[in-house]
Design a protein around this motif. Structure first.
Motif: not given
Lengths: 112, 112
Positions: A7-8, A107
């Motif tokens: 994440t993100p 990411t």
């Protein structure tokens, strides 16, 4: 069902900001890795860890840092983001068996 | 200096036909080879591997051939399906190492 989570998934951030990319795995793997990959290019290893409190730099010079305080968690930090850091960052883990080299979804970082 | 080379950035194939993706390597210390498949905005997923003691490994529609004297391996997909459209990375591991060296990938497009 993913066993390694990043994440993100996407991040757009301004120059000079500090960012941390998260990576966690639930497989109990002792080895974890961060790769940087741009379209049409190979995956470049930027950091790796073979266990808690053990981190090493990879083949590609990077201004990022990593930490490994827990087996399952391997975050990557950029203290001051620059446009040259724009790339896809991939986290992976393994238990030693090449078959077990598992990647997260990545990411996609854009620094403006 | 690339140790793992995928000289074809892209390949276009008709559905039902054979797809052949090629990979060359320069380091004779590599003794294990892997193919990964990557969709856009996703991490690579393991597809098939081969040890240097073998010259062929087959898994369903996917077969990997290794020619050690030529330092060349190839991935055959028969029959090709539109869902096979992705970027395919060749990777190689030296004996005693846990970290693959990746090629730049070949983008396969399978037309219906």
């Amino acid at each position: 069902e993913a066993d390694i989570y990043q994440t993100p998934r996407y991040l757009v951030i301004g120059t000079g900001k500090k960012i941390t990319l998260e990576c966690s795995q639930t497989m109990g793997h002792d080895k974890m890795y961060w790769y940087q990959q741009d379209p049409g290019m190979e995956l470049h290893l930027i950091h790796y860890s073979y266990g808690v409190n053990s981190t090493e730099k990879g083949d590609l010079s990077s201004e990022s840092t990593v930490s490994r305080i827990r087996t399952e968690h391997f975050p990557l930090t950029l203290e001051s983001a620059r446009p040259s850091h724009t790339s896809q960052y991939l986290c992976a883990s393994s238990g030693g068996d090449p078959y077990g080299y598992t990647f997260g979804s990545g990411t996609r970082l854009t620094v403006v | 200096d690339q140790q793992v080379k995928q000289n074809s950035p892209s390949l276009s194939v008709q559905e039902g036909r054979i797809s052949i993706l090629n990979c060359d390597y320069t380091n004779s210390m590599f003794d294990y080879f892997l193919w990964y498949k990557k969709y856009p905005a996703e991490g690579p997923t393991f597809l098939i591997s081969i040890s240097s003691i073998k010259d062929k490994n087959e898994d369903g529609r996917f077969t990997v051939f290794l020619n050690k004297s030529a330092k060349h391996l190839s991935l055959h997909i028969v029959p090709s399906q539109p869902g096979d459209s992705a970027v395919y990375f060749c990777a190689a591991i030296k004996g005693g190492s846990y970290i693959p060296t990746f090629g730049r990938g070949t983008s396969l497009i399978v037309h219906p």
